[in-house]
Each structure stands twice: as structure tokens, then as C-alpha cells.
Write an enzyme that holds these catalytic residues in place. Structure first.
Site, PDB file in Angstrom:
ATOM      1  N   LYS A 182     -53.540  -0.736   7.983  1.00 54.02           N
ATOM      2  CA  LYS A 182     -54.639  -1.535   7.434  1.00 54.02           C
ATOM      3  C   LYS A 182     -55.786  -0.636   6.924  1.00 54.02           C
ATOM      4  O   LYS A 182     -55.851   0.549   7.238  1.00 54.02           O
ATOM      5  CB  LYS A 182     -55.125  -2.516   8.509  1.00 54.02           C
ATOM      6  CG  LYS A 182     -54.065  -3.550   8.922  1.00 54.02           C
ATOM      7  CD  LYS A 182     -54.632  -4.543   9.935  1.00 54.02           C
ATOM      8  CE  LYS A 182     -53.594  -5.610  10.296  1.00 54.02           C
ATOM      9  NZ  LYS A 182     -54.163  -6.623  11.234  1.00 54.02           N
TER      10      LYS A 182
ATOM     11  N   TYR B 167     -51.025 -13.374   4.058  1.00 52.92           N
ATOM     12  CA  TYR B 167     -51.409 -14.014   5.321  1.00 52.92           C
ATOM     13  C   TYR B 167     -51.405 -15.541   5.228  1.00 52.92           C
ATOM     14  O   TYR B 167     -52.117 -16.210   5.977  1.00 52.92           O
ATOM     15  CB  TYR B 167     -52.785 -13.510   5.764  1.00 52.92           C
ATOM     16  CG  TYR B 167     -52.736 -12.152   6.454  1.00 52.92           C
ATOM     17  CD1 TYR B 167     -52.029 -11.981   7.642  1.00 52.92           C
ATOM     18  CD2 TYR B 167     -53.394 -11.053   5.926  1.00 52.92           C
ATOM     19  CE1 TYR B 167     -51.987 -10.750   8.291  1.00 52.92           C
ATOM     20  CE2 TYR B 167     -53.363  -9.813   6.561  1.00 52.92           C
ATOM     21  CZ  TYR B 167     -52.660  -9.675   7.749  1.00 52.92           C
ATOM     22  OH  TYR B 167     -52.621  -8.462   8.396  1.00 52.92           O
TER      23      TYR B 167
ATOM     24  N   ASN C  66     -57.668  -3.795  13.621  1.00 51.89           N
ATOM     25  CA  ASN C  66     -56.725  -3.362  14.647  1.00 51.89           C
ATOM     26  C   ASN C  66     -55.597  -2.499  14.079  1.00 51.89           C
ATOM     27  O   ASN C  66     -54.503  -2.457  14.607  1.00 51.89           O
ATOM     28  CB  ASN C  66     -56.196  -4.576  15.417  1.00 51.89           C
ATOM     29  CG  ASN C  66     -55.504  -5.577  14.521  1.00 51.89           C
ATOM     30  OD1 ASN C  66     -55.316  -5.340  13.333  1.00 51.89           O
ATOM     31  ND2 ASN C  66     -55.096  -6.704  15.086  1.00 51.89           N
TER      32      ASN C  66
ATOM     33  N   HIS D 263     -50.361  -3.816  10.985  1.00 47.67           N
ATOM     34  CA  HIS D 263     -49.662  -5.100  10.973  1.00 47.67           C
ATOM     35  C   HIS D 263     -48.189  -4.821  11.215  1.00 47.67           C
ATOM     36  O   HIS D 263     -47.672  -3.791  10.793  1.00 47.67           O
ATOM     37  CB  HIS D 263     -49.813  -5.783   9.607  1.00 47.67           C
ATOM     38  CG  HIS D 263     -48.881  -6.950   9.430  1.00 47.67           C
ATOM     39  ND1 HIS D 263     -49.198  -8.215   9.859  1.00 47.67           N
ATOM     40  CD2 HIS D 263     -47.611  -7.016   8.940  1.00 47.67           C
ATOM     41  CE1 HIS D 263     -48.160  -9.016   9.621  1.00 47.67           C
ATOM     42  NE2 HIS D 263     -47.195  -8.320   9.068  1.00 47.67           N
TER      43      HIS D 263
ATOM     44  N   GLU E 173     -42.050 -10.648   4.292  1.00 48.82           N
ATOM     45  CA  GLU E 173     -43.013  -9.552   4.120  1.00 48.82           C
ATOM     46  C   GLU E 173     -42.417  -8.319   3.428  1.00 48.82           C
ATOM     47  O   GLU E 173     -43.125  -7.621   2.699  1.00 48.82           O
ATOM     48  CB  GLU E 173     -43.595  -9.167   5.485  1.00 48.82           C
ATOM     49  CG  GLU E 173     -44.457 -10.291   6.071  1.00 48.82           C
ATOM     50  CD  GLU E 173     -44.893 -10.058   7.507  1.00 48.82           C
ATOM     51  OE1 GLU E 173     -44.490  -9.037   8.108  1.00 48.82           O
ATOM     52  OE2 GLU E 173     -45.642 -10.905   8.036  1.00 48.82           O
TER      53      GLU E 173
HETATM   54  P1  IDP Z   1     -50.958  -9.919  14.993  1.00 53.71           P
HETATM   55  O1  IDP Z   1     -51.411  -9.005  13.871  1.00 53.71           O
HETATM   56  O2  IDP Z   1     -51.039  -9.260  16.335  1.00 53.71           O
HETATM   57  O3  IDP Z   1     -49.614 -10.545  14.718  1.00 53.71           O
HETATM   58  P2  IDP Z   1     -52.142 -12.499  14.315  1.00 53.71           P
HETATM   59  O4  IDP Z   1     -52.540 -13.534  15.318  1.00 53.71           O
HETATM   60  O5  IDP Z   1     -50.916 -12.764  13.506  1.00 53.71           O
HETATM   61  O6  IDP Z   1     -52.043 -11.108  15.082  1.00 53.71           O
HETATM   62  O7  IDP Z   1     -53.390 -12.304  13.351  1.00 53.71           O
HETATM   63  C1  IDP Z   1     -53.254 -11.579  12.142  1.00 53.71           C
HETATM   64  C2  IDP Z   1     -54.448 -10.655  12.011  1.00 53.71           C
HETATM   65  O8  IDP Z   1     -55.649 -11.431  11.900  1.00 53.71           O
HETATM   66  C3  IDP Z   1     -54.717  -9.753  13.222  1.00 53.71           C
HETATM   67  O9  IDP Z   1     -53.920  -8.587  13.233  1.00 53.71           O
HETATM   68  C4  IDP Z   1     -56.185  -9.433  13.061  1.00 53.71           C
HETATM   69  O10 IDP Z   1     -56.419  -8.437  12.062  1.00 53.71           O
HETATM   70  C5  IDP Z   1     -56.721 -10.772  12.545  1.00 53.71           C
HETATM   71  N1  IDP Z   1     -57.171 -11.633  13.661  1.00 53.71           N
HETATM   72  C6  IDP Z   1     -56.397 -12.323  14.533  1.00 53.71           C
HETATM   73  N2  IDP Z   1     -57.142 -13.028  15.404  1.00 53.71           N
HETATM   74  C7  IDP Z   1     -58.419 -12.797  15.068  1.00 53.71           C
HETATM   75  C8  IDP Z   1     -59.681 -13.249  15.600  1.00 53.71           C
HETATM   76  O11 IDP Z   1     -59.746 -14.010  16.553  1.00 53.71           O
HETATM   77  N3  IDP Z   1     -60.811 -12.768  14.970  1.00 53.71           N
HETATM   78  C9  IDP Z   1     -60.755 -11.928  13.897  1.00 53.71           C
HETATM   79  N4  IDP Z   1     -59.600 -11.479  13.375  1.00 53.71           N
HETATM   80  C10 IDP Z   1     -58.455 -11.906  13.946  1.00 53.71           C
HETATM   81 MG    MG Z   2     -49.038 -11.930  13.251  1.00 56.28          MG
END
Ligand code: IDP
Ligand code: MG
Length: 140
Positions: free
Chosen positions: A10, A50, A113, A116, A127
């Protein structure tokens, strides 16, 4: 089973010079790097990638973040690579992620984070072609 997954480094990780650190972990885990591409997604492209998160409270912010700078899309292949990559990534929130995972070590917030990873065969099947085209699986 030998399978493929889509990893994406990312914009936060790219701007912090963490591309090499992350690729090094994939190679150390013996994941095969099949394709790799750096690109800057438009807002529309980030929304499409997304799409499953449309309507979530964090959707707008996530789309802005992902389109804020270049990302590196990586097609990984290996035995059970989808779940092994998810395990290596760690939990979505770096504060909750297990020690030694990419997100625990390098992530700065639940949004920023670092990586992905496809979370299922169905997600990978959407994807991988999103970044590498329909012919990507056979293009070696
Ligand atoms: P993942 O990447 O661990 O699969 P997902 O729930 O699919 O997590 O969410 C996609 C992305 O959206 C996350 O990697 C993160 O960058 C962002 N994200 C998820 N939950 C939150 C939140 O509560 N606040 C802000 N960003 C979030
Ligand atoms: Mg996810």
C-alpha cells in the site's frame, strides 16, 4: 494445493521505503513472485478494487488512502499461499496483529496497514485479473 494470491504493497509502505522489506519476507517464505507492478490507482480504480467495502464507514477514507500514491501489486504463488500470506500479514489493525507479522512490525494504523492480501479463492480470482489481466495466470 498450489494456488495464487494478490498482494498489494500500500502507499504508506511505498512512501516509507518498505517495498524491499516486504518482498524479502515473501521470498524468505518461498512464495514465488510471478508478476509485480508498481502503479498509481485512480480514485475510480480504488473504488472498483474495494467494491466489496462499498457502504462501510471507512470506505471513502480507504479509497482516498489507496489512491494517494503508488502501490506495488504482486502476484504470489505457492502451497496454500492465500491463507499463508494472510497469516504473514497479521490482523487488519496492527495493534491487534501477532508479533512478527508484517502489519505488527511495519503498520501504523488500522487504515495504514502496509499490505493487502486476497482473503479467499474468489477474492484472488477477482483481484489478480484486476491488476494483471485475464491471461495473467498463464503468462510466465
Ligand atoms: P483486511 O485488509 O485485513 O482484509 P478489511 O476488513 O478487508 O481488512 O478492510 C480493507 C482495508 O480497509 C484494511 O486493510 C484497512 O486498510 C481498511 N480498514 C478496515 N477497517 C478499517 C477501519 O475500521 N478504519 C479505517 N480503515 C479500515
Ligand atoms: Mg479484506
Amino acid at each position: 494445493m498450489i494456488e495464487q494470491t494478490l498482494a498489494m504493497i500500500k502507499p504508506d509502505a511505498v512512501s516509507k521505503n518498505l517495498i524491499g522489506e516486504i518482498l524479502k519476507r515473501y521470498e524468505a517464505a518461498k512464495f514465488k513472485i510471478v508478476h509485480l507492478q508498481m502503479l498509481h490507482l485512480s480514485k475510480n480504480e480504488a473504488e472498483a478494487f474495494y467494491d466489496v467495502h462499498q457502504g462501510r464507514p471507512f470506505f471513502e477514507s480507504l479509497v482516498s488512502f489507496i489512491s494517494s500514491g503508488p502501490v506495488v501489486a504482486v502476484l504470489l504463488e505457492g502451497e496454500d499461499v492465500i491463507m499463508r500470506h494472510r497469516a504473514m500479514m497479521g490482523a487488519t489493525d496492527p495493534k491487534q496483529a501477532a508479533p512478527g507479522t508484517i502489519r505488527a512490525d511495519l503498520g501504523s494504523s488500522i487504515e495504514e496497514n502496509v499490505v493487502h492480501g486476497s482473503d479467499s479463492t474468489e477474492a484472488a480470482e477477482f483481484e489478480i485479473p484486476f491488476f494483471f489481466g485475464q491471461e495473467s495466470v498463464t503468462r510466465r
